[in-house]
Design a protein around this motif. Structure first.
Motif, PDB file in Angstrom:
ATOM      1  N   SER A 194     -12.344 -14.456 -17.555  1.00 55.25           N
ATOM      2  CA  SER A 194     -13.540 -15.275 -17.753  1.00 55.25           C
ATOM      3  C   SER A 194     -13.306 -16.342 -18.822  1.00 55.25           C
ATOM      4  CB  SER A 194     -14.723 -14.401 -18.144  1.00 55.25           C
ATOM      5  OG  SER A 194     -15.004 -13.450 -17.135  1.00 55.25           O
ATOM      6  N   GLY A 195     -12.586 -15.976 -19.887  1.00 54.20           N
ATOM      7  CA  GLY A 195     -12.292 -16.929 -20.940  1.00 54.20           C
ATOM      8  C   GLY A 195     -11.433 -18.081 -20.444  1.00 54.20           C
ATOM      9  N   VAL A 196     -10.416 -17.760 -19.644  1.00 48.61           N
ATOM     10  CA  VAL A 196      -9.573 -18.809 -19.060  1.00 48.61           C
ATOM     11  C   VAL A 196     -10.399 -19.695 -18.137  1.00 48.61           C
ATOM     12  CG1 VAL A 196      -7.645 -19.254 -17.499  1.00 48.61           C
ATOM     13  CG2 VAL A 196      -7.420 -17.524 -19.275  1.00 48.61           C
ATOM     14  N   ALA A 197     -11.334 -19.089 -17.390  1.00 46.66           N
ATOM     15  CA  ALA A 197     -12.206 -19.870 -16.507  1.00 46.66           C
ATOM     16  C   ALA A 197     -13.072 -20.833 -17.321  1.00 46.66           C
ATOM     17  CB  ALA A 197     -13.086 -18.938 -15.680  1.00 46.66           C
ATOM     18  N   GLY A 198     -13.595 -20.377 -18.459  1.00 48.15           N
ATOM     19  CA  GLY A 198     -14.380 -21.257 -19.320  1.00 48.15           C
ATOM     20  C   GLY A 198     -13.552 -22.391 -19.883  1.00 48.15           C
ATOM     21  N   LEU A 199     -12.317 -22.080 -20.262  1.00 49.89           N
ATOM     22  CA  LEU A 199     -11.408 -23.097 -20.778  1.00 49.89           C
ATOM     23  C   LEU A 199     -11.077 -24.139 -19.716  1.00 49.89           C
ATOM     24  CD1 LEU A 199      -9.500 -24.131 -23.009  1.00 49.89           C
ATOM     25  CD2 LEU A 199      -7.796 -22.493 -22.187  1.00 49.89           C
ATOM     26  N   LEU A 200     -10.768 -23.677 -18.502  1.00 50.66           N
ATOM     27  CA  LEU A 200     -10.451 -24.595 -17.410  1.00 50.66           C
ATOM     28  C   LEU A 200     -11.650 -25.464 -17.044  1.00 50.66           C
ATOM     29  CD1 LEU A 200      -8.323 -22.306 -15.048  1.00 50.66           C
ATOM     30  CD2 LEU A 200      -7.515 -24.208 -16.461  1.00 50.66           C
ATOM     31  N   VAL A 208     -12.331 -35.176 -16.761  1.00 57.54           N
ATOM     32  CA  VAL A 208     -12.685 -36.171 -15.747  1.00 57.54           C
ATOM     33  C   VAL A 208     -13.713 -37.161 -16.284  1.00 57.54           C
ATOM     34  CG1 VAL A 208     -13.761 -36.518 -13.500  1.00 57.54           C
ATOM     35  CG2 VAL A 208     -12.118 -34.670 -13.805  1.00 57.54           C
ATOM     36  N   SER A 209     -14.735 -36.664 -16.983  1.00 57.89           N
ATOM     37  CA  SER A 209     -15.744 -37.566 -17.533  1.00 57.89           C
ATOM     38  C   SER A 209     -15.130 -38.471 -18.590  1.00 57.89           C
ATOM     39  CB  SER A 209     -16.909 -36.770 -18.139  1.00 57.89           C
ATOM     40  OG  SER A 209     -16.461 -35.943 -19.202  1.00 57.89           O
ATOM     41  N   GLY A 210     -14.219 -37.932 -19.410  1.00 58.08           N
ATOM     42  CA  GLY A 210     -13.544 -38.745 -20.408  1.00 58.08           C
ATOM     43  C   GLY A 210     -12.664 -39.810 -19.780  1.00 58.08           C
ATOM     44  N   TYR A 211     -12.026 -39.467 -18.661  1.00 54.29           N
ATOM     45  CA  TYR A 211     -11.172 -40.428 -17.958  1.00 54.29           C
ATOM     46  C   TYR A 211     -11.980 -41.632 -17.487  1.00 54.29           C
ATOM     47  CZ  TYR A 211      -8.563 -42.491 -14.064  1.00 54.29           C
ATOM     48  OH  TYR A 211      -7.949 -43.367 -13.204  1.00 54.29           O
ATOM     49  N   PHE A 212     -13.118 -41.372 -16.831  1.00 49.09           N
ATOM     50  CA  PHE A 212     -13.932 -42.477 -16.337  1.00 49.09           C
ATOM     51  C   PHE A 212     -14.566 -43.258 -17.479  1.00 49.09           C
ATOM     52  CE2 PHE A 212     -13.952 -39.955 -12.358  1.00 49.09           C
ATOM     53  CZ  PHE A 212     -13.501 -40.938 -11.499  1.00 49.09           C
ATOM     54  N   GLU A 213     -14.880 -42.580 -18.572  1.00 49.35           N
ATOM     55  CA  GLU A 213     -15.430 -43.284 -19.731  1.00 49.35           C
ATOM     56  C   GLU A 213     -14.386 -44.240 -20.306  1.00 49.35           C
ATOM     57  OE1 GLU A 213     -17.498 -42.312 -24.070  1.00 49.35           O
ATOM     58  OE2 GLU A 213     -16.812 -40.683 -22.773  1.00 49.35           O
ATOM     59  N   ASP A 214     -13.142 -43.779 -20.391  1.00 47.75           N
ATOM     60  CA  ASP A 214     -12.064 -44.640 -20.887  1.00 47.75           C
ATOM     61  C   ASP A 214     -11.826 -45.839 -19.965  1.00 47.75           C
ATOM     62  OD1 ASP A 214     -11.721 -42.971 -23.030  1.00 47.75           O
ATOM     63  OD2 ASP A 214     -10.052 -41.849 -22.146  1.00 47.75           O
ATOM     64  N   LYS A 215     -11.891 -45.603 -18.649  1.00 47.47           N
ATOM     65  CA  LYS A 215     -11.703 -46.687 -17.691  1.00 47.47           C
ATOM     66  C   LYS A 215     -12.800 -47.739 -17.853  1.00 47.47           C
ATOM     67  CE  LYS A 215      -9.093 -46.846 -14.694  1.00 47.47           C
ATOM     68  NZ  LYS A 215      -7.759 -47.501 -14.619  1.00 47.47           N
ATOM     69  N   LEU A 216     -14.034 -47.278 -18.073  1.00 42.36           N
ATOM     70  CA  LEU A 216     -15.137 -48.205 -18.257  1.00 42.36           C
ATOM     71  C   LEU A 216     -14.937 -49.039 -19.519  1.00 42.36           C
ATOM     72  CD1 LEU A 216     -17.918 -49.231 -17.354  1.00 42.36           C
ATOM     73  CD2 LEU A 216     -18.951 -47.401 -18.699  1.00 42.36           C
ATOM     74  N   GLU A 217     -14.473 -48.422 -20.584  1.00 41.36           N
ATOM     75  CA  GLU A 217     -14.224 -49.143 -21.827  1.00 41.36           C
ATOM     76  C   GLU A 217     -13.101 -50.172 -21.649  1.00 41.36           C
ATOM     77  OE1 GLU A 217     -13.447 -46.227 -24.764  1.00 41.36           O
ATOM     78  OE2 GLU A 217     -15.547 -45.588 -24.938  1.00 41.36           O
ATOM     79  N   PHE A 256     -20.022 -37.561 -14.013  1.00 37.27           N
ATOM     80  CA  PHE A 256     -19.252 -36.471 -14.617  1.00 37.27           C
ATOM     81  C   PHE A 256     -19.733 -36.141 -16.022  1.00 37.27           C
ATOM     82  CE2 PHE A 256     -16.251 -37.575 -11.217  1.00 37.27           C
ATOM     83  CZ  PHE A 256     -15.972 -36.303 -10.742  1.00 37.27           C
ATOM     84  N   MET A 257     -20.256 -37.139 -16.729  1.00 35.86           N
ATOM     85  CA  MET A 257     -20.855 -36.865 -18.028  1.00 35.86           C
ATOM     86  C   MET A 257     -22.119 -36.023 -17.854  1.00 35.86           C
ATOM     87  SD  MET A 257     -20.248 -37.391 -21.224  1.00 35.86           S
ATOM     88  CE  MET A 257     -19.244 -38.865 -21.371  1.00 35.86           C
ATOM     89  N   PHE A 258     -22.860 -36.290 -16.773  1.00 36.58           N
ATOM     90  CA  PHE A 258     -24.041 -35.479 -16.453  1.00 36.58           C
ATOM     91  C   PHE A 258     -23.634 -34.033 -16.175  1.00 36.58           C
ATOM     92  CE2 PHE A 258     -26.651 -33.715 -12.972  1.00 36.58           C
ATOM     93  CZ  PHE A 258     -27.881 -33.623 -13.618  1.00 36.58           C
TER      94      PHE A 258
END
Length: 383
Positions: A194-200, A208-217, A256-258
């Protein structure tokens, strides 16, 4: 301002308490009220974290978070989630799980409680990653400089947050998970999985949300470099949100941020849902009480964004993230030990309160008023 932001919360509180009184009498009304207060106290730091993320999103996605998001929070996590836990744990269908929750409440409570090690490990690791990524990042403002400066230097090592989180998970699986209070027996394998699942989950959704945020910037930077000065001057009001953040996230980045926000909210709700069984095992009383509390957390999030509070009181986010780190440790500890929810809530409130006082002191020393003079956020409809 206060009534506009918290109006829906006040109205739903009145309607919810009235409904509780009609359905379950004075006792039910008291239980729903206590659960609401419990949810607010435990999840207060959640509002600060939500506000820090929500201010990056455009007006449309802010409204989605405050409408669709609240439905997911109230009905999904506070009503459906416990039923799903029982269905998975007992290997039964969702309809049978609902019938069990209505007709055999003690057995239903026992099944949900027995799933606590898995829930705590998942939520604990997700929240721990939020805290670690914050504390290992170089930041302009430092609340506890003696601690944050060396940790920020250490954070330059790749994947340090993941390494630390995995070490914590291994320690938890070899200590608190070997003889748990919930369900009995050795739950090491369950906690590890369960811990590994939370980490993943954190790495996937946050990455993914960080990737699209960086692309937008990157796109915004290219436009600035192309010399679109006229467009920038005429559209500055539309491109800036009330807290001075960059262009509000839209499209895939905002989606993805949502999702990231909803997973954070789910992780915060774990301890509240489990703790609610100490007060009642009626899923409808639980959903109503915790749902009212969740409404106030959403309204508080809107209030913080509208007022630009996180820009005026720069250490609030620090306090909230320290509270998240404390909650992550508490969740892992509850795999074996009983920890009262009042303690959990007080830890968060105290840390945020101290960070607020530190922010006020900083503003006074720098001669700042404490109220932002910038235009407020685009959030136009609070819940």
């Amino acid at each position: 301002m206060l009534l506009k932001t918290f109006g829906w919360s006040f109205a739903i509180t009145a309607a919810g308490l009235a409904l509780a009184g009609v359905l379950w009498g004075w006792q039910g009304l008291a239980i729903v009220g206590i659960l609401s207060i419990l949810e607010i106290s435990v999840s207060f730091d959640n509002a600060v974290i939500n506000a820090g993320i929500l201010r990056k999103m455009n007006a449309f996605w802010q409204k989605i978070f405050l409408t669709v998001g609240i439905l997911i929070a109230v009905f999904g996590m506070r009503l459906v989630f416990p039923v799903v836990i029982v269905a998975v744990t007992a290997k039964m269908g969702p309809i049978e799980a609902v019938k069990l929750a209505i007709n055999d409440k003690p057995q239903y409570e026992q099944l949900v409680t027995s799933a606590h090690p898995a829930i705590a490990a998942f939520g604990g690791m997700f929240l721990l990653m939020i805290f670690l990524d914050f504390i290992f990042e170089e930041r302009e403002h430092k609340w506890l400089a003696w601690l944050e400066k060396p940790l920020a230097k250490m954070g330059k090592l790749d994947m340090l947050s993941v390494i630390v989180a995995l070490i914590v998970l291994l320690v938890a699986s070899m200590t608190v998970a070997t003889d748990v209070a919930h369900g009995g027996g050795d739950k090491s394998a369950t906690v590890l999985l369960s811990g590994v699942a939370g980490l993943l989950t954190y790495l996937i959704v946050g990455g993914v949300s960080g990737y699209f945020e960086d692309k937008l910037e990157e796109v915004e930077d290219e436009e600035d470099e192309d010399g679109e000065a006229a467009a920038a001057s005429s559209g500055s009001a539309a491109k800036k949100n009330g807290t001075g953040a960059a262009v509000g996230l839209a499209g895939k980045a905002a989606f993805f941020m949502f999702l990231y926000l909803e997973v954070i909210d789910a992780s915060f709700s774990f301890d509240g849902v489990i703790g609610a069984f100490a007060i009642t095992n009626d899923i409808f009383e639980m959903a109503l009480g915790l749902g009212i509390g969740a409404m106030y957390i959403r309204s508080l999030t809107v209030y913080l964004v509208r007022k630009g509070t996180l820009d005026d009181y720069v250490y609030l986010e620090h306090g909230a993230h320290y509270a998240i780190g404390a909650l992550a440790v508490i969740l892992l500890a509850t795999i074996k030990y009983e920890i009262n929810e009042v303690i959990t809530g007080l830890v968060g409130v105290v840390l945020i309160g101290l960070s607020f006082l530190s922010s006020v002191r900083r503003n006074r020393l720098q001669g700042k008023p404490g109220e932002s003079s910038r235009p407020k956020s685009e959030v136009s409809s609070g819940v």
